[in-house]
Design an enzyme around this catalytic site. Structure first.
Site, PDB file in Angstrom:
ATOM      1  N   TYR A 164       2.094   7.803   2.276  1.00 23.21           N
ATOM      2  CA  TYR A 164       2.741   6.923   3.318  1.00 23.21           C
ATOM      3  C   TYR A 164       4.264   6.429   2.798  1.00 23.21           C
ATOM      4  CZ  TYR A 164      -1.975   6.017   5.549  1.00 23.21           C
ATOM      5  OH  TYR A 164      -3.053   6.386   6.226  1.00 23.21           O
ATOM      6  N   ASP A 178      -9.022  12.985  -1.896  1.00 22.38           N
ATOM      7  CA  ASP A 178      -9.334  11.817  -2.156  1.00 22.38           C
ATOM      8  C   ASP A 178     -10.757  11.562  -1.498  1.00 22.38           C
ATOM      9  OD1 ASP A 178      -8.878   9.149  -3.165  1.00 22.38           O
ATOM     10  OD2 ASP A 178      -8.369   8.477  -1.163  1.00 22.38           O
ATOM     11  N   TYR A 205       0.761  -1.209  -0.039  1.00 25.29           N
ATOM     12  CA  TYR A 205      -0.019   0.092   0.118  1.00 25.29           C
ATOM     13  C   TYR A 205       0.927   1.320  -0.120  1.00 25.29           C
ATOM     14  CZ  TYR A 205      -4.206   2.567   1.273  1.00 25.29           C
ATOM     15  OH  TYR A 205      -5.463   3.462   1.090  1.00 25.29           O
ATOM     16  N   GLY A 206       0.651   2.134  -1.164  1.00 23.05           N
ATOM     17  CA  GLY A 206       1.623   3.125  -1.025  1.00 23.05           C
ATOM     18  C   GLY A 206       1.000   4.668  -1.095  1.00 23.05           C
ATOM     19  N   ALA A 262     -15.522   3.355  -0.305  1.00 28.25           N
ATOM     20  CA  ALA A 262     -15.560   3.422   1.171  1.00 28.25           C
ATOM     21  C   ALA A 262     -16.625   4.000   1.657  1.00 28.25           C
ATOM     22  CB  ALA A 262     -14.235   3.997   1.691  1.00 28.25           C
TER      23      ALA A 262
END
Lengths: 686, 686
Positions: free
Chosen positions: B173, B262, B168-169, B316
């Site tokens: 992060y 986002d 996960y980038g 989400a």
């Protein structure tokens, strides 16, 4: 023991219980609560072991409409909760101390993040919490329900072994809300007159006493007026309530004002600052009284008990900083007390929803997790190695001290400057920060007592000197300094115009004593904590015109976590420092600075000089030259080189102390550069 | 099913796994993490049951120097962690979906509140977190260690049943930090050229693929440029990295810009706002791509998949608002989709360290705790009682709807105004808040489908009308309104001078359409959320000169939790609204307002009119007159009267919806006015 201090070790009857001495860890949050019951138990038990005669657990809501999530608190809602917290009572008893529990209801101050229930209050009050909304006005049935909850919780607490049960009213929680003329607008029997506003409190005390009073001491915490008072609560009223409650209470636990005053930092409050207020309570009741005051002076504590200003010395922060304070008093080792600095690092961690931590005591909260004891140290497996610690700042002092206590044959702590302390040498000179120097003072005394540790000052070591030194283990703790180029968060490039003589760093002002040539000084802050306000106040006190320009939306946001923010901003204001918020400085000219405001619009102001408090950078040249030449290390017989503190990454002083401690505790692990995994409590899967 | 939507139900090969359809719940925080494994499992499983073909768990650090405390995250540090999170994989599989896990390292963005370890980063970077300090620059050995941790975590994840494993980038992060020219200043093989900056990422992908690629789909989340970009990351570079990674990746999960973009709220971003950026990714790889866009329109989703702009619709927030969105599309029940409002209540709860919650879906997060299912309702034991719900705001609409679904013979929802919606009737008219109206729209449609619920508008009920109504159960949901007297937090007395025609409330402006006679309007805010900025923008857009005066240190602090703060303040600024912070207003004169600033100094400004956004008060007269006369209730055959929503205590809309839902779910409990205890996961005691 000094016979003057013997009064501190006289037992005291608290209802059906006997407190073995006059040292008492008052209820305070740990961040372990109900979620980390074994961590909690170990954290409290170490204080009992260190001689605190009474030790209390976290605040523990009695009702489901008082939940403190996202803060982790104790909870006494059901038998499973009681079983978990009973571990603490049991652990405290092992050392002969009494265990207390702060049963409470937060009312309008409860977050209720877990339950999503409406907050409750005597009258519809605004919560001060984000996600505000108002509180529900309690019905008479609600009041009776909460009182039943309190009794149930008290019974559970007794059943799992707690000796002291609180009907906790302080800190603006529900009972205080009822007593406040400001917050209680009721027209029924729970509002209006003093007796009515105190009715909930007194009734609850009576009910709890009736339920568990034969088995437990009944305590209540009450707030009295402080410097700024509490909304709607007058001291004469509160003293009258105390008198009315005196028959049913075995222990009055007194605090003052709002929390930033009650947990007043050393910046703004001296040791014992509550006495003008708490001393009045003696007139209102003959019952035992405990109060706090960030007490670390045995003489002062003994004097207070002897004069019955208080019967018991309460402590939260001093007991975190030194769980063994009572034992050290008992053994006449006063110079070994690790005195609380009053910096509120513990509270800043709590306010940011982390578990307890301490600038002075790296073991606080690590008793279960890492098995660290504040006074006991195992002999290192590699104690025969000679260790060189380079740099005697917070990390280096701590590391050398712990290595010494772990029985190394020879530890040399070598410091380039004329004194140990590192950045604390100048930080403790900033206005109001003198007590932070206790971090240095405690370690200086400890280091002097350790025969196997030699402290050498005034000697700056280059890599060649280190290679020649004769150590097998080298720890580099050379610290950091503020950048002179103005590189700051979110801005990768230096500020334009920094290479001018009127652009200074905090160390140039505080250590080198350089002063601006003109009168108009801008202190530019992106650091957000104590340095910029401290430098600003210092220069202002010398007569400079000072403007504090900050990139943050408020001045010193980190000080809000330590409860100092409002006072700090008041101090700046009253000393005549002008503040400018939300500004990003990008260039410095001969007699002006400029940048942009929070919306990106151009901003400028006249200035003769600038102090840049933007970002620190590690003084890591020595470390890098050592680790970059492994062959030279081998040739010199050096087995390992470690970095600690700001060399690794510039961080708050408390974290540097922790880092130095951690390395010394694990210096004989397989890879000391990496922290060992610590014990974690787990959620049951079924 | 509408045949146009069939494309959304085509399976898709993801490496060794088959995604059963094109609906995918991307990784997002829940606040349950590793601490509440059964709550987590139930929260995720409901989405699989509702038709999401892939369901991911929270962000899960792989290394001990990335801990997210005080936020509760998943963790994959050891086998116990894996066992706990395996419950989620197992629960998701029950419904035929794939389970994914976001293995990640936060780098300089990790809080490390649990470990107190130094944060790590490619180069020494300032953390954006309070308690800042800088990050440690990773050594080559550190990089190798983190990669080993990633592989170990991936193996553990596979072993407990996860199908999709992330490298996960996104979101800034650690992997993104390495790729950023701004944050990565390294001169070794991990810095400099694009290949070097991407090396950590690509190597980790290859290592993880080698370890588990035969058993699991390998996913990576990558950020592309958005409206404001990411520091030091250019889209052409990122597209090149995607191409380079294409062989080893089975699923590209694309997001845009910084988190506030986002997870852009409906105030400032329309559905699908990421497409100008994410559409470019298709050119860089033939591999499956998932992306988000707050999609709730089946037509738009189908179009996106059909054109292969994305292969998979990620969600989400829409999956929190409606876990059954895919099933509803499949069954052609588009009008029953509970559409995400884009208000970011979920995120505001997360940002304040609470577990997930939703303005639309009161059951979110309550699947395990209270056993609530978003689509299934048990028949109430007292369903034969006639229920009258008075007031069709958020609480009343929700309560009546759930009572209807629980099979009551007759529920009447009676509203005094001409339409249902309560305060949403005017809130949805505030600039940019139109999508909040979905709270009303969903319930209006549901209520219309329920034969046993009758909605009656334009009828204001007095107590006598309620007594005569013929109901056995009465629920009062008459809401609240803003105070006209200016009573505000910490100020018990009204503002002086409020009884003048130029002093208005938000409802007078937005509902009654009253407008100031002069041009200079002060909007005074102590509420701290959306109302004052909304009214200010509205009046400004009509040509008034508007000053927004707030008691808070920043304008609309609550909007910071919903990620809207900076944009909201930018909007006010660019629309020409002047702001004044830290002001307490105490009096209003004919052409000026006055009060004091944060330091207590006098403050005044000219104004022709004032809108007071200080505090709400419940419209509880009906409730009080009913409960104050129990004899009348008995005589009328009314067995119970309950209050919900703002009548109990004015709170955010999401909490009113929750309150109405809670009462209806527990209407047949022993005491419906008190929430039943919910299930809590416990810490193992040994």
């Amino acid at each position: 023991m000094d016979p003057r201090h013997a009064v501190l070790f006289e037992p005291l009857q608290l209802g059906p219980k006997v407190l073995p001495n006059r040292f008492y860890q008052v209820p305070h949050a740990s961040g372990f609560g109900i979620e980390r019951p074994r961590t909690q138990a170990a954290f409290r038990a170490i204080k009992a072991e260190g001689g605190w005669g009474g030790v209390c657990v976290d605040y523990a809501p009695v009702s489901r409409d008082s939940d403190e999530s996202p803060a982790v608190s104790a909870v006494f809602w059901d038998d499973d909760d009681a079983r978990a917290l009973g571990l603490t009572a049991e652990a405290v008893h092992t050392h002969g101390a009494l265990a207390g529990v702060e049963l409470f209801h937060g009312g309008a101050l409860s977050e209720n993040g877990h339950s999503r229930s409406a907050r409750v209050a005597p009258s519809q009050a605004v919560s001060e919490l984000m996600w505000g909304g108002l509180a529900k006005e309690l019905s008479l049935a609600d009041i009776a329900r909460i009182q039943r909850d309190w009794v149930s919780a008290a019974r559970r607490a007794r059943d799992v072994g707690f000796d002291i049960v609180y009907v906790y009213g302080a800190h603006g929680y529900l009972l205080t809300q009822f007593f406040s003329t400001h917050l209680n607008r009721r027209t029924d029997s729970y509002g209006g007159s003093l007796a009515n506003r105190g009715r909930f409190w007194l009734e609850t005390l009576e009910l709890v006493r009736e339920a568990v009073g034969d088995d437990c001491a009944i305590a209540t915490r009450i707030p009295v007026h402080g410097r700024d008072g509490l909304p709607g609560i007058e001291t004469p009223d509160m003293l009258q309530l105390i008198t009315m409650a005196s028959d049913v209470v075995d222990l009055f636990d007194v605090n003052v004002g709002e929390w930033p005053e009650d947990s007043g930092t050393s910046r703004y409050y001296p040791e014992g600052h509550e006495r003008p207020w708490t001393d009045q309570v003696r007139q209102a009741t003959p019952k035992p009284i405990v109060g706090v005051g960030r007490y670390t002076s045995a003489d002062l504590m003994a004097d207070i008990v002897r004069t019955r200003s208080l019967d018991i010395i309460g402590a939260a922060r001093p007991a975190i900083a030194d769980p063994f304070l009572p034992r050290k008093v008992a053994e006449g080792r006063l110079d070994e007390i690790r005195e609380c600095t009053g910096s509120n690092v513990c509270i800043a961690r709590e306010e940011t929803f982390n578990h307890v931590g301490c600038i002075q005591n790296a073991t606080a909260g690590e008793e279960f997790r890492r098995g660290w004891h504040p006074e006991l140290f195992t002999k290192a497996a590699n104690a025969d190695r000679a260790v060189l610690v380079v740099g005697a700042g917070p990390a280096g002092m701590e590391c050398a001290m712990v290595l010494g206590k772990r029985g190394f044959d020879a530890v040399h702590l070598v410091e380039a400057e004329s004194d140990i302390g590192g950045r604390l040498r100048w930080v403790r000179q900033l206005p109001t920060l003198g007590d932070w120097g206790r971090v240095t003072d405690y370690r200086a005394i400890q280091l002097a007592k350790l025969d196997n540790v030699e402290v050498i000052t005034g000697r700056r070591l280059a890599a060649a000197n280190v290679l020649d030194y004769g150590a097998q283990i080298v720890v580099v703790a050379t610290g950091s300094h503020f950048r002179a180029d103005g590189v700051q968060p979110h801005e990768p490039t230096p500020i334009v115009g920094v290479d001018q003589p009127h652009v200074l760093t905090p160390e140039q002002v505080m250590v080198e004593g350089r002063r601006p040539s003109g009168r108009r000084v801008v202190v530019y802050d992106t650091d957000g904590y104590f340095v910029a306000p401290g430098v600003a106040e210092q220069l202002r006190s010398e007569g400079f015109t000072v403007d504090l320009v900050t990139s943050h939306a408020v001045v010193s946001p980190t000080s809000d976590a330590s409860l100092e923010g409002d006072m700090l901003r008041d101090h700046l204001h009253s000393s005549g420092v002008q503040v400018h918020r939300g500004i990003t400085l990008t260039s410095v000219a001969a007699s002006a600075v400029s940048g942009r405001d929070e919306f990106g619009d151009a901003w400028t102001m006249d200035a003769d000089a600038v102090v840049l408090v933007t970002q620190q950078q590690p003084a890591d040249a020595l470390y890098r030259s050592l680790v970059d030449d492994p062959d030279a290390l081998t040739a010199a017989g050096i087995e390992a080189v470690y970095a600690i503190g700001d060399v690794v990454a510039p961080r708050p002083i408390s974290e540097s102390v922790f880092d130095g401690h951690r390395l010394a505790r694990e210096i004989d692990s397989a890879d000391p550069s990496e922290p060992l995994p610590y014990r974690r409590e787990r959620t049951a899967l079924s």
